[in-house]
Scaffold this active site. Sequence first.
Site, PDB file in Angstrom:
ATOM      1  N   VAL A  55       0.944  -1.390  -0.055  1.00  0.00           N
ATOM      2  CA  VAL A  55       0.015   0.005  -0.157  1.00  0.00           C
ATOM      3  C   VAL A  55       0.912   1.355  -0.032  1.00  0.00           C
ATOM      4  O   VAL A  55       0.314   2.217  -0.313  1.00  0.00           O
ATOM      5  CB  VAL A  55      -1.046   0.052   1.245  1.00  0.00           C
ATOM      6  CG1 VAL A  55      -2.096  -1.110   0.967  1.00  0.00           C
ATOM      7  CG2 VAL A  55      -0.216   0.144   2.517  1.00  0.00           C
ATOM      8  N   SER A 133      -9.050   2.709  14.764  1.00  0.00           N
ATOM      9  CA  SER A 133      -8.481   1.864  16.056  1.00  0.00           C
ATOM     10  C   SER A 133      -9.040   2.732  17.227  1.00  0.00           C
ATOM     11  O   SER A 133      -9.138   3.924  17.170  1.00  0.00           O
ATOM     12  CB  SER A 133      -6.909   1.799  16.142  1.00  0.00           C
ATOM     13  OG  SER A 133      -6.642   1.556  17.740  1.00  0.00           O
ATOM     14  N   TYR A 146       1.186   5.943  15.551  1.00  0.00           N
ATOM     15  CA  TYR A 146      -0.105   5.007  15.292  1.00  0.00           C
ATOM     16  C   TYR A 146      -1.401   5.910  15.499  1.00  0.00           C
ATOM     17  O   TYR A 146      -2.337   5.918  14.794  1.00  0.00           O
ATOM     18  CB  TYR A 146       0.078   4.002  16.198  1.00  0.00           C
ATOM     19  CG  TYR A 146      -1.114   2.574  15.857  1.00  0.00           C
ATOM     20  CD1 TYR A 146      -0.795   2.070  14.724  1.00  0.00           C
ATOM     21  CD2 TYR A 146      -1.999   2.582  16.603  1.00  0.00           C
ATOM     22  CE1 TYR A 146      -1.827   1.136  14.505  1.00  0.00           C
ATOM     23  CE2 TYR A 146      -3.065   1.607  16.458  1.00  0.00           C
ATOM     24  CZ  TYR A 146      -2.954   0.856  15.469  1.00  0.00           C
ATOM     25  OH  TYR A 146      -3.686  -0.161  15.232  1.00  0.00           O
ATOM     26  N   ALA A 148      -1.884   9.108  15.402  1.00  0.00           N
ATOM     27  CA  ALA A 148      -2.277   9.980  14.328  1.00  0.00           C
ATOM     28  C   ALA A 148      -2.728   9.451  13.108  1.00  0.00           C
ATOM     29  O   ALA A 148      -3.601  10.000  12.481  1.00  0.00           O
ATOM     30  CB  ALA A 148      -0.737  10.851  14.370  1.00  0.00           C
ATOM     31  N   SER A 149      -1.966   8.407  13.043  1.00  0.00           N
ATOM     32  CA  SER A 149      -2.413   7.756  11.680  1.00  0.00           C
ATOM     33  C   SER A 149      -3.879   7.272  11.675  1.00  0.00           C
ATOM     34  O   SER A 149      -4.646   7.232  10.477  1.00  0.00           O
ATOM     35  CB  SER A 149      -1.355   6.471  11.464  1.00  0.00           C
ATOM     36  OG  SER A 149      -1.592   5.508  12.119  1.00  0.00           O
ATOM     37  N   LYS A 150      -4.336   6.750  12.677  1.00  0.00           N
ATOM     38  CA  LYS A 150      -5.809   5.915  12.664  1.00  0.00           C
ATOM     39  C   LYS A 150      -6.536   7.150  12.766  1.00  0.00           C
ATOM     40  O   LYS A 150      -7.939   7.223  12.406  1.00  0.00           O
ATOM     41  CB  LYS A 150      -5.903   5.145  13.967  1.00  0.00           C
ATOM     42  CG  LYS A 150      -4.899   3.748  13.850  1.00  0.00           C
ATOM     43  CD  LYS A 150      -5.408   3.102  12.724  1.00  0.00           C
ATOM     44  CE  LYS A 150      -4.821   1.691  12.508  1.00  0.00           C
ATOM     45  NZ  LYS A 150      -5.158   1.179  11.281  1.00  0.00           N
TER      46      LYS A 150
HETATM   47  P1  NAI Z   1      -1.757  -8.295  11.335  1.00  0.00           P
HETATM   48  O1  NAI Z   1      -0.492  -7.856  11.362  1.00  0.00           O
HETATM   49  O2  NAI Z   1      -2.377  -9.594  11.508  1.00  0.00           O
HETATM   50  O3  NAI Z   1      -2.141  -7.826   9.933  1.00  0.00           O
HETATM   51  C1  NAI Z   1      -1.701  -6.723   9.380  1.00  0.00           C
HETATM   52  C2  NAI Z   1      -1.841  -7.044   7.527  1.00  0.00           C
HETATM   53  O4  NAI Z   1      -1.653  -5.864   6.808  1.00  0.00           O
HETATM   54  C3  NAI Z   1      -1.146  -7.983   7.082  1.00  0.00           C
HETATM   55  O5  NAI Z   1      -1.673  -8.729   6.257  1.00  0.00           O
HETATM   56  C4  NAI Z   1       0.119  -7.359   6.392  1.00  0.00           C
HETATM   57  O6  NAI Z   1       0.771  -8.024   5.506  1.00  0.00           O
HETATM   58  C5  NAI Z   1      -0.515  -5.870   5.967  1.00  0.00           C
HETATM   59  N1  NAI Z   1       0.294  -5.044   5.551  1.00  0.00           N
HETATM   60  C6  NAI Z   1       1.158  -4.394   6.432  1.00  0.00           C
HETATM   61  N2  NAI Z   1       2.038  -3.541   5.852  1.00  0.00           N
HETATM   62  C7  NAI Z   1       1.577  -3.565   4.343  1.00  0.00           C
HETATM   63  C8  NAI Z   1       1.612  -2.895   3.201  1.00  0.00           C
HETATM   64  N3  NAI Z   1       2.736  -2.071   3.249  1.00  0.00           N
HETATM   65  N4  NAI Z   1       1.207  -3.356   2.227  1.00  0.00           N
HETATM   66  C9  NAI Z   1       0.246  -4.311   2.105  1.00  0.00           C
HETATM   67  N5  NAI Z   1      -0.163  -4.964   3.212  1.00  0.00           N
HETATM   68  C10 NAI Z   1       0.504  -4.583   4.434  1.00  0.00           C
HETATM   69  O7  NAI Z   1      -2.602  -7.187  12.272  1.00  0.00           O
HETATM   70  P2  NAI Z   1      -4.048  -6.864  12.553  1.00  0.00           P
HETATM   71  O8  NAI Z   1      -4.093  -6.855  13.958  1.00  0.00           O
HETATM   72  O9  NAI Z   1      -4.902  -8.081  11.891  1.00  0.00           O
HETATM   73  O10 NAI Z   1      -4.278  -5.543  11.963  1.00  0.00           O
HETATM   74  C11 NAI Z   1      -5.226  -5.360  10.718  1.00  0.00           C
HETATM   75  C12 NAI Z   1      -5.693  -3.687  11.080  1.00  0.00           C
HETATM   76  O11 NAI Z   1      -6.327  -3.719  12.334  1.00  0.00           O
HETATM   77  C13 NAI Z   1      -4.342  -2.831  10.986  1.00  0.00           C
HETATM   78  O12 NAI Z   1      -4.851  -1.559  10.377  1.00  0.00           O
HETATM   79  C14 NAI Z   1      -4.280  -2.329  12.638  1.00  0.00           C
HETATM   80  O13 NAI Z   1      -3.745  -1.124  12.804  1.00  0.00           O
HETATM   81  C15 NAI Z   1      -5.813  -2.565  13.079  1.00  0.00           C
HETATM   82  N6  NAI Z   1      -6.074  -2.805  14.364  1.00  0.00           N
HETATM   83  C16 NAI Z   1      -5.544  -3.678  15.009  1.00  0.00           C
HETATM   84  C17 NAI Z   1      -5.918  -3.890  16.578  1.00  0.00           C
HETATM   85  C18 NAI Z   1      -5.357  -5.248  17.091  1.00  0.00           C
HETATM   86  O14 NAI Z   1      -5.341  -5.025  18.446  1.00  0.00           O
HETATM   87  N7  NAI Z   1      -4.813  -6.274  16.349  1.00  0.00           N
HETATM   88  C19 NAI Z   1      -6.623  -3.069  17.089  1.00  0.00           C
HETATM   89  C20 NAI Z   1      -7.143  -1.891  16.388  1.00  0.00           C
HETATM   90  C21 NAI Z   1      -6.808  -1.715  14.970  1.00  0.00           C
END
Ligand code: NAI
Length: 240
Positions: A55, A133, A146, A148-150
Site C-alpha cells: 500500500v 483503532s 499510530y 495520528a495515523s488512525k
Molecule cells: P496483522 O499484522 O495480523 O495484519 C496486518 C496486515 O497488513 C497483514 O496482512 C500485513 O501483511 C498487511 N500489511 C502491512 N503492511 C502492508 C503494506 N505495506 N502493504 C500491504 N499490506 C500490508 O494485524 P491485525 O491486527 O490484523 O491488523 C489489521 C488492522 O487492524 C491494522 O490496520 C491495525 O492497525 C488494525 N487494528 C488492530 C488492532 C489489534 O489489536 N490487533 C486494534 C485496532 C486496530
Amino acid sequence: MGSLENKIAVITGGTSGIGYATALKMAEEGAVVYACARHGRKFETSAVRYHYLDVTDAGSCMNLYEDVMAEQGKIDILVADAGITRDALTKNMTDEAFSDVIDTNLKGVFQIVRLIGPYMETQGHGSIIAVGSVVGEYGNIGQANYAASKAGVIAMCKSWAKEFARKGSQVRVNAIAPGYIMTDMLKTVPEHLLEKFAGMTMLKRLGKPEEIAEVITFLASDAASYITGTVIDVNGGMRL
Ligand code: NAI
C-alpha cells in the site's frame, strides 16, 4: 443466500489477523474476495484469491486496481485494513518509525481509496470500510505515530463519505475502531500490558479477529445501506 452474493471485495492486509478473518467471512457470505498484502497465503476456499500489494507503493495499488477490474469488471467492497505499529515513547521515536506508520496506515489507505473511491462513485454504489483503532480515538502511550495515523483514517473516511456521495451515488464510507484484538500485531506487546488492556474493557477480555470481521461484513452488506460517514467501536466497552 449470503449477504454478499455477486459482490467483488478487495481487502488490503487480507492475509493475516482481522483482514484474513474478514476475507473468509465475506467468502462465506458469497463474495469473491481479493486478499492483498506483500506476502501470500493459502486460502481454504477458491472464493478468496491472493494478490500482491504494497500500500506504500502507488504503482502496486494501481496494478491491483487494474487487475481486479480486468478480471471482474467491478469492485463493490473495499476494506482498507493493512496496518503496522512501530511503538516508542515520543522522545525515543525515530523519524523512520514515525514515517513508516504514517506511510502505511494513513497514506496507504489514501493511495488505494483514491483509485477505488472515485471508481465507485462512477459505478453509482460501493462500500468502503477502513480499519481505524480505539487508539485513534483516545490516544495511547508510545503510539503517537499510530494514534495520528488512525485518527487520520477516521477523518479521511468522514471526508470521503461526503465526497463520493455528493452527486447522489450510493457510496458508503465508514471506519471501524477495534479495541485490542488477538492477532500478530499484538505479538510485540508484553503479556502484562495485554492483561491490563483486557481489564480495561467492560467484557474483561481481548477481542477475536472474527468479532471484527462480522462487523466489517455487515457494513459491507446492503443490510447497512443507510450507514455512512461514521465510526463503529468494536472494543468490548474499552475506554483507554
Ligand atoms: P496483522 O499484522 O495480523 O495484519 C496486518 C496486515 O497488513 C497483514 O496482512 C500485513 O501483511 C498487511 N500489511 C502491512 N503492511 C502492508 C503494506 N505495506 N502493504 C500491504 N499490506 C500490508 O494485524 P491485525 O491486527 O490484523 O491488523 C489489521 C488492522 O487492524 C491494522 O490496520 C491495525 O492497525 C488494525 N487494528 C488492530 C488492532 C489489534 O489489536 N490487533 C486494534 C485496532 C486496530
